[in-house]
Design a protein around this motif. Structure first.
Motif: not given
Ligand SMILES: Nc1ncnc2c1ncn2[C@@H]1O[C@H](COP(=O)(O)OP(=O)(O)OP(=O)(O)O)[C@@H](O)[C@H]1O
Ligand SMILES: [Mg+2]
Lengths: 294, 245
Positions: B20-21, B31-33, B67-68
């Protein structure tokens, strides 16, 4: 030393006293707070509120009876009362009030509905905003009274131009306030509504419209005030009935007493309508944690 | 206990977040969770102010689609925010029922309000509720939806210390009864250890540390293990830098 430190938490230390080096804690200035029950006991509210008007009427009476204020300029309160009684006895006044009242209400109903409808349209949708709001903001700067000649050309001199004028005048305050109300609804409540699973229509019904209601009622009050103003102007257009007609007739014969009666009637109608709005506010806005006045 | 464990092993995760970002402008707040929460698990999320906890919660609550990454959450979710966010123009019981499908009856709202201890306040306007009462009403409104995932964003932050203790006990009790997964954002390390199965520490846009709490419930702040965990978490939060070891 430490004691003055503590005292500073509440009020700045008084230079003179601390410089004097008095022993022990400095004596504080005290003020006695009176509870609300004790405060209200002085003069009853109704008495305070009626004093002003009573004094004014008394002065008016004095001026008339001593001849300082001649009847051709302004009739005295006694004459005004008796001519009011005569007008009521003959039924003229009541008939005129009914005609004027229904003009104002018809105009308000038409103009108000249009205003609210447009406000909802432009408040809720981007498309509506782009198409409706700009022209409305432009049109509202035109003084309504300046439209009377156009209205007469369009609608003739019957009831239509009078009602059209009132409708035009009342549409704007409602439009502006309802629109502002819708746009001013707390975003966090809308978000909460969404997390509760409300649909788009559910949000409008349970969150946005109730949230805009206080502003809508403010708009209604403005509209009612303006409806009266527009009525007075409208009834100058060749009226054959109504309070304005009564007034125009009185002017022909220099009956200042009848003119004053009509003015008082306009004032009381305005007050009555304001009372209606206040009642509406009490009923519909009882949820609001608002200030009620001291 | 065994059935609970079974459920946890076999059921799909209640929350599954991968990569998740979320950026605001050029700043990557998340940041990239990665994050997984099991059904019925109580997870507390700690982190410095402004590190993105609320942002994460809003994404999980479907309030922020910008989000991405991959995010899977249960369809039945409920959120309670730091402010109660009750509709001021609806009486308390109507607030509780707002948005429920069908025509739920008043009794249902009253049961939910009774559960949080303010059944007698069902008929008042939200404006007359005290802070703690309003927060409990908000909790009742969330729980009446019987969510599989309950998201709590600092729900006790505005309460006084005594009311906060009561509210924490209430949440623990309600969680045990309802069995929903809970993600609680908080600044209070003790609160996190008292309530959660697992405590996460968020830092630089990711979950920087996590700590499973195996202490038996109800938990005791004076327990040495409790103290040890607290110390460790405070270190991770950068509060006791240097002083710990
Ligand atoms: N809508 C937004 N636009 C721009 N920046 C935002 C927005 N929402 C949050 N941020 C930024 O993202 C960061 C993380 O915010 P967030 O609210 O998630 O913090 P938080 O961890 O919940 O902090 P706190 O503990 O103080 O509540 C903050 O620096 C904030 O300024
Ligand atoms: Mg936050």
């Amino acid at each position: 030393m430490s004691i003055t430190e503590i005292a500073r938490g509440y009020a700045p230390p008084r230079e003179a006293e601390s410089a004097a080096g008095s022993s022990g804690p400095a004596r504080a200035d005290l003020v006695r707070l009176t509870p609300a029950t004790a405060r209200g006991a002085r003069v009853p509210r109704w008495l305070r509120r009626t004093t002003g008007p009573v004094v004014l009427v008394a002065l008016w009476h004095l001026a008339s009876s001593t001849g300082i204020l001649p009847a051709e300029v302004l009739a005295g309160p006694g004459t005004v009362l008796s001519s009011a009684a005569k007008l009521i006895e003959s039924g003229e006044l009541q008939a005129a009030i009914v005609v004027s009242m229904s003009r104002a209400m018809t105009g308000l109903a038409i103009g108000g509905s249009i205003g609210v409808l447009l406000a909802v349209l432009s408040g809720l949708t981007r498309l509506g905003e782009d198409m409706v709001d700009a022209p409305m903001q432009m049109l509202r700067t035109v003084p309504n009274v300046a439209l009377i000649p156009l209205l007469i050309i369009w609608f003739g001199i019957g009831e239509a131009p009078k009602i059209a004028l009132i409708a035009l005048a009342t549409a704007f305050p409602l439009y502006l306030n309802v629109y502002a109300g819708i746009r001013g609804v707390d975003q966090s409540l809308i978000e909460a509504g969404r997390t509760l699973g409300l649909s788009r229509w559910g949000l409008v019904r349970h969150v946005i419209l109730p949230g805009a209601l206080p502003n809508a009622l403010v708009g209604l009050r403005y509209s009612l005030g303006i409806a009266w103003l527009a009525l007075v102007f409208g009834e100058q257009i060749n009226a054959t009935a109504g309070v304005g007609y009564l007034m125009a007739n009185a002017r022909e014969f220099f009956q200042t007493d009848v003119i004053v009666v009509c003015l008082v009637v306009y004032a009381f109608l305005g007050l009555a309508v304001d009372l209606v709005v206040r009642t509406l506010e009490r009923i519909f806005l009882s949820w609001r944690p608002s200030f009620t006045g001291a | 206990m065994a059935t609970q464990l079974h459920r946890r092993l076999n059921a799909p995760a209640a929350v599954a977040v991968h990569g998740l970002t979320r950026s605001f402008g050029t700043r990557r707040v998340i940041d990239n969770l990665d994050l997984n929460i099991q059904p019925g698990e109580f997870v507390a999320l700690l982190g410095a102010s402004g590190c993105g906890k609320s942002t994460l919660l809003r994404i999980l609550g479907d309030l922020d689609p910008e989000f991405s990454g991959e995010v899977t959450v249960p369809t039945r979710r409920a959120i309670a925010f730091q402010a109660p966010r009750l509709m001021p123009w609806k009486r308390v019981w109507r607030n509780v029922l707002l948005g429920l499908p069908g025509r739920p009856d008043r009794a249902r709202a009253e049961r939910a309000l009774d559960e949080v201890g303010i059944g007698h306040r069902a008929d008042v306007w939200p404006k007359v509720l005290s802070g703690g009462e309003a927060q409990r009403a908000s909790l009742a409104r969330a729980l009446v939806r019987e969510p599989d995932l309950l998201l709590l964003d600092e729900p006790f932050a505005a309460l006084d210390a005594l009311t906060r203790l009561k509210a924490q006990a209430l949440v623990a009790e309600l969680w045990q009864r309802h069995g929903c997964a809970v993600l609680l954002v908080t600044h209070d390390v003790e609160e996190a250890i008292l309530l959660a199965d697992r405590v996460l520490v968020m830092k630089d846009g990711v979950i920087a540390h996590q700590e499973s709490i195996a202490l038996p419930r109800p938990r005791d702040v004076a327990d040495p293990e409790f103290t040890r965990i607290r110390g460790e978490l405070l270190d991770w939060l950068g509060v006791r830098q240097g002083a710990a070891h």
